[in-house]
Design a protein around this motif. Structure first.
Motif, PDB file in Angstrom:
ATOM      1  N   VAL A   1       0.878  -1.164   0.000  1.00  7.78           N
ATOM      2  CA  VAL A   1       0.000   0.000   0.000  1.00  7.78           C
ATOM      3  C   VAL A   1       0.918   1.217   0.000  1.00  7.78           C
ATOM      4  O   VAL A   1       1.795   1.331   0.854  1.00  7.78           O
ATOM      5  N   LYS A   2       0.744   2.114  -0.960  1.00  8.41           N
ATOM      6  CA  LYS A   2       1.583   3.320  -1.087  1.00  8.41           C
ATOM      7  C   LYS A   2       3.066   2.958  -1.155  1.00  8.41           C
ATOM      8  O   LYS A   2       3.909   3.582  -0.511  1.00  8.41           O
ATOM      9  N   GLY A   3       3.393   1.937  -1.915  1.00  7.52           N
ATOM     10  CA  GLY A   3       4.787   1.535  -2.063  1.00  7.52           C
ATOM     11  C   GLY A   3       5.356   0.793  -0.862  1.00  7.52           C
ATOM     12  O   GLY A   3       6.530   0.490  -0.817  1.00  7.52           O
ATOM     13  N   GLY A   4       4.530   0.500   0.127  1.00  8.69           N
ATOM     14  CA  GLY A   4       4.985  -0.227   1.315  1.00  8.69           C
ATOM     15  C   GLY A   4       5.868   0.600   2.240  1.00  8.69           C
ATOM     16  O   GLY A   4       6.579   0.051   3.063  1.00  8.69           O
ATOM     17  N   ARG A   5       5.815   1.935   2.116  1.00  8.93           N
ATOM     18  CA  ARG A   5       6.719   2.773   2.919  1.00  8.93           C
ATOM     19  C   ARG A   5       6.017   3.533   4.047  1.00  8.93           C
ATOM     20  O   ARG A   5       6.666   4.134   4.888  1.00  8.93           O
ATOM     21  N   THR A   6       4.684   3.519   4.064  1.00  9.95           N
ATOM     22  CA  THR A   6       3.941   4.161   5.147  1.00  9.95           C
ATOM     23  C   THR A   6       2.820   3.233   5.605  1.00  9.95           C
ATOM     24  O   THR A   6       2.419   2.327   4.887  1.00  9.95           O
ATOM     25  N   LYS A   7       2.335   3.499   6.799  1.00  8.17           N
ATOM     26  CA  LYS A   7       1.273   2.687   7.382  1.00  8.17           C
ATOM     27  C   LYS A   7       0.039   2.700   6.493  1.00  8.17           C
ATOM     28  O   LYS A   7      -0.300   3.753   5.989  1.00  8.17           O
ATOM     29  N   PRO A   8      -0.579   1.617   6.193  1.00  2.00           N
ATOM     30  CA  PRO A   8      -0.522   0.265   6.737  1.00  2.00           C
ATOM     31  C   PRO A   8       0.505  -0.645   6.047  1.00  2.00           C
ATOM     32  O   PRO A   8       0.486  -1.842   6.260  1.00  2.00           O
ATOM     33  N   TRP A   9       1.377  -0.115   5.226  1.00  2.00           N
ATOM     34  CA  TRP A   9       2.472  -0.797   4.559  1.00  2.00           C
ATOM     35  C   TRP A   9       2.001  -1.844   3.557  1.00  2.00           C
ATOM     36  O   TRP A   9       2.268  -1.717   2.375  1.00  2.00           O
ATOM     37  N   PHE A  10       1.326  -2.896   4.007  1.00  2.00           N
ATOM     38  CA  PHE A  10       0.839  -3.942   3.106  1.00  2.00           C
ATOM     39  C   PHE A  10      -0.611  -4.249   3.450  1.00  2.00           C
ATOM     40  O   PHE A  10      -0.968  -4.344   4.618  1.00  2.00           O
ATOM     41  N   GLY A  11      -1.421  -4.424   2.423  1.00  2.00           N
ATOM     42  CA  GLY A  11      -2.845  -4.661   2.624  1.00  2.00           C
ATOM     43  C   GLY A  11      -3.221  -6.127   2.505  1.00  2.00           C
ATOM     44  O   GLY A  11      -2.369  -7.014   2.481  1.00  2.00           O
ATOM     45  N   PRO A  12      -4.518  -6.400   2.339  1.00  2.00           N
ATOM     46  CA  PRO A  12      -5.000  -7.778   2.264  1.00  2.00           C
ATOM     47  C   PRO A  12      -4.969  -8.379   0.851  1.00  2.00           C
ATOM     48  O   PRO A  12      -5.224  -9.568   0.688  1.00  2.00           O
TER      49      PRO A  12
ATOM     50  N   LEU B   1       5.796  -0.751  15.406  1.00  2.00           N
ATOM     51  CA  LEU B   1       6.385  -0.837  14.070  1.00  2.00           C
ATOM     52  C   LEU B   1       6.653   0.578  13.599  1.00  2.00           C
ATOM     53  O   LEU B   1       5.735   1.385  13.477  1.00  2.00           O
ATOM     54  N   ASP B   2       7.932   0.898  13.350  1.00  2.00           N
ATOM     55  CA  ASP B   2       8.328   2.257  13.003  1.00  2.00           C
ATOM     56  C   ASP B   2       8.376   2.468  11.491  1.00  2.00           C
ATOM     57  O   ASP B   2       7.843   3.440  10.987  1.00  2.00           O
ATOM     58  N   GLN B   3       9.036   1.561  10.768  1.00  2.00           N
ATOM     59  CA  GLN B   3       9.124   1.716   9.321  1.00  2.00           C
ATOM     60  C   GLN B   3       9.460   0.390   8.656  1.00  2.00           C
ATOM     61  O   GLN B   3       9.966  -0.524   9.289  1.00  2.00           O
ATOM     62  N   ILE B   4       9.160   0.326   7.365  1.00  2.00           N
ATOM     63  CA  ILE B   4       9.474  -0.834   6.535  1.00  2.00           C
ATOM     64  C   ILE B   4      10.430  -0.376   5.444  1.00  2.00           C
ATOM     65  O   ILE B   4      10.192   0.638   4.801  1.00  2.00           O
ATOM     66  N   GLU B   5      11.506  -1.123   5.264  1.00  4.57           N
ATOM     67  CA  GLU B   5      12.482  -0.813   4.227  1.00  4.57           C
ATOM     68  C   GLU B   5      12.561  -1.983   3.252  1.00  4.57           C
ATOM     69  O   GLU B   5      13.237  -2.980   3.535  1.00  4.57           O
ATOM     70  N   PRO B   6      11.879  -1.897   2.095  1.00  6.57           N
ATOM     71  CA  PRO B   6      12.005  -2.973   1.104  1.00  6.57           C
ATOM     72  C   PRO B   6      13.458  -3.073   0.628  1.00  6.57           C
ATOM     73  O   PRO B   6      14.149  -2.067   0.493  1.00  6.57           O
ATOM     74  N   VAL B   7      13.927  -4.290   0.425  1.00  4.14           N
ATOM     75  CA  VAL B   7      15.295  -4.519  -0.043  1.00  4.14           C
ATOM     76  C   VAL B   7      15.258  -5.364  -1.310  1.00  4.14           C
ATOM     77  O   VAL B   7      14.311  -6.095  -1.547  1.00  4.14           O
ATOM     78  N   GLN B   8      16.309  -5.245  -2.107  1.00  2.00           N
ATOM     79  CA  GLN B   8      16.386  -5.984  -3.363  1.00  2.00           C
ATOM     80  C   GLN B   8      17.276  -7.222  -3.250  1.00  2.00           C
ATOM     81  O   GLN B   8      17.700  -7.762  -4.246  1.00  2.00           O
ATOM     82  N   ALA B   9      17.576  -7.658  -2.041  1.00  2.00           N
ATOM     83  CA  ALA B   9      18.455  -8.809  -1.842  1.00  2.00           C
ATOM     84  C   ALA B   9      17.656 -10.106  -1.828  1.00  2.00           C
ATOM     85  O   ALA B   9      16.461 -10.119  -1.557  1.00  2.00           O
ATOM     86  N   ASP B  10      18.345 -11.193  -2.114  1.00  2.00           N
ATOM     87  CA  ASP B  10      17.781 -12.530  -1.976  1.00  2.00           C
ATOM     88  C   ASP B  10      17.627 -12.803  -0.475  1.00  2.00           C
ATOM     89  O   ASP B  10      18.381 -12.285   0.344  1.00  2.00           O
ATOM     90  N   ILE B  11      16.678 -13.643  -0.117  1.00  2.00           N
ATOM     91  CA  ILE B  11      16.405 -13.905   1.294  1.00  2.00           C
ATOM     92  C   ILE B  11      17.636 -14.471   2.001  1.00  2.00           C
ATOM     93  O   ILE B  11      17.999 -14.027   3.088  1.00  2.00           O
ATOM     94  N   GLY B  12      18.298 -15.434   1.383  1.00  2.00           N
ATOM     95  CA  GLY B  12      19.496 -16.027   1.982  1.00  2.00           C
ATOM     96  C   GLY B  12      20.594 -15.002   2.184  1.00  2.00           C
ATOM     97  O   GLY B  12      21.273 -14.989   3.213  1.00  2.00           O
ATOM     98  N   ASP B  13      20.783 -14.119   1.195  1.00  2.00           N
ATOM     99  CA  ASP B  13      21.793 -13.060   1.319  1.00  2.00           C
ATOM    100  C   ASP B  13      21.435 -12.091   2.440  1.00  2.00           C
ATOM    101  O   ASP B  13      22.307 -11.643   3.176  1.00  2.00           O
ATOM    102  N   LEU B  14      20.155 -11.766   2.552  1.00  2.00           N
ATOM    103  CA  LEU B  14      19.710 -10.833   3.585  1.00  2.00           C
ATOM    104  C   LEU B  14      19.960 -11.404   4.979  1.00  2.00           C
ATOM    105  O   LEU B  14      20.442 -10.705   5.866  1.00  2.00           O
ATOM    106  N   VAL B  15      19.673 -12.689   5.150  1.00  2.00           N
ATOM    107  CA  VAL B  15      19.913 -13.330   6.450  1.00  2.00           C
ATOM    108  C   VAL B  15      21.407 -13.333   6.760  1.00  2.00           C
ATOM    109  O   VAL B  15      21.825 -13.036   7.873  1.00  2.00           O
ATOM    110  N   ALA B  16      22.233 -13.622   5.754  1.00  2.00           N
ATOM    111  CA  ALA B  16      23.682 -13.643   5.962  1.00  2.00           C
ATOM    112  C   ALA B  16      24.222 -12.253   6.299  1.00  2.00           C
ATOM    113  O   ALA B  16      25.114 -12.115   7.136  1.00  2.00           O
ATOM    114  N   GLN B  17      23.673 -11.210   5.675  1.00  2.00           N
ATOM    115  CA  GLN B  17      24.135  -9.838   5.923  1.00  2.00           C
ATOM    116  C   GLN B  17      23.831  -9.371   7.342  1.00  2.00           C
ATOM    117  O   GLN B  17      24.579  -8.597   7.919  1.00  2.00           O
TER     118      GLN B  17
END
Length: 197
Positions: free
Chosen positions: A66-77, A110-126
């Motif tokens: 919702v709204k790019g996922g950067r403001t509340k409610p971030w993601f909808g149904p 919940l303060d903010q959501i930061e979408p990332v372009q990394a693979d899930i495995g890479d994100l966990v490793a980082q």
């Protein structure tokens, strides 16, 4: 507390109630003030969860932003065409003795959501935190925010020492929307398998 009086002859009167109460109050005041010395103390408890130390959750979701996922409610149904990977920045409850959390009124936010372009495995490793990952998958009738906060409560409540991730599938968060929620959970199955692998 023991109050001792010198031995007195029988002809003297016993200490008055007022003197006895004065002695008790002064000793009680000293104890109370000594106990208040650490009321404003802050810091990380020695047995804190990793989430309390670094209040960041990893997020994978099949919900439509919702709204790019950067403001509340971030993601909808609604169901998204692709899975989103993000970091959720949380605000931990204030654990000091004079906080609302000390009386059960403070909570995770919940303060903010930061979408990332990394693979899930890479994100966990980082993100570090060792090899342990707690993956929380919510149930029926949940908004995106309640799912994230439930994951935070669970992770902090069990004092989990690794990274915490929430997998959030599209839920309408309504009492009579079970059929939609069930279909959305099944629709998200392949993406959840990707997260696990």
């Amino acid at each position: 507390m023991i109050i001792r009086y010198p031995l007195q002859r029988r002809s003297h009167r016993a200490p008055s109630r007022r003197a006895l109460l004065r002695g008790l109050l002064s000793a009680g005041s000293a104890l109370a003030l000594g106990g208040c010395a650490g009321l404003g103390a802050t810091g990380t408890p020695y047995d804190a969860s990793s989430l309390f130390v670094d209040p960041t959750l990893l997020v994978t979701t099949t919900r439509k932003p919702v709204k790019g996922g950067r403001t509340k409610p971030w993601f909808g149904p609604e169901r998204a065409t692709t899975m989103t990977v993000a970091r959720a920045r949380l605000v931990a409850p204030d654990e000091s003795r004079l906080s609302l959390a000390s009386v059960g009124l403070g909570d995770w936010r919940l303060d903010q959501i930061e979408p990332v372009q990394a693979d899930i495995g890479d994100l966990v490793a980082q993100t570090g935190g060792g090899g342990d990952v707690l993956i929380y998958v919510h149930g029926f009738k949940q908004t995106f925010e309640t799912a994230v906060l439930d994951a935070a409560h669970l992770s902090d409540g069990i004092k989990f020492r690794g990274r915490t991730m929430v997998f959030s599938w599209p839920s309408k968060a309504g009492l009579f929307d079970y059929a939609y929620d069930r279909d959305s959970a099944m629709w998200s199955r392949d993406d959840f398998e990707r997260v696990l692998s």
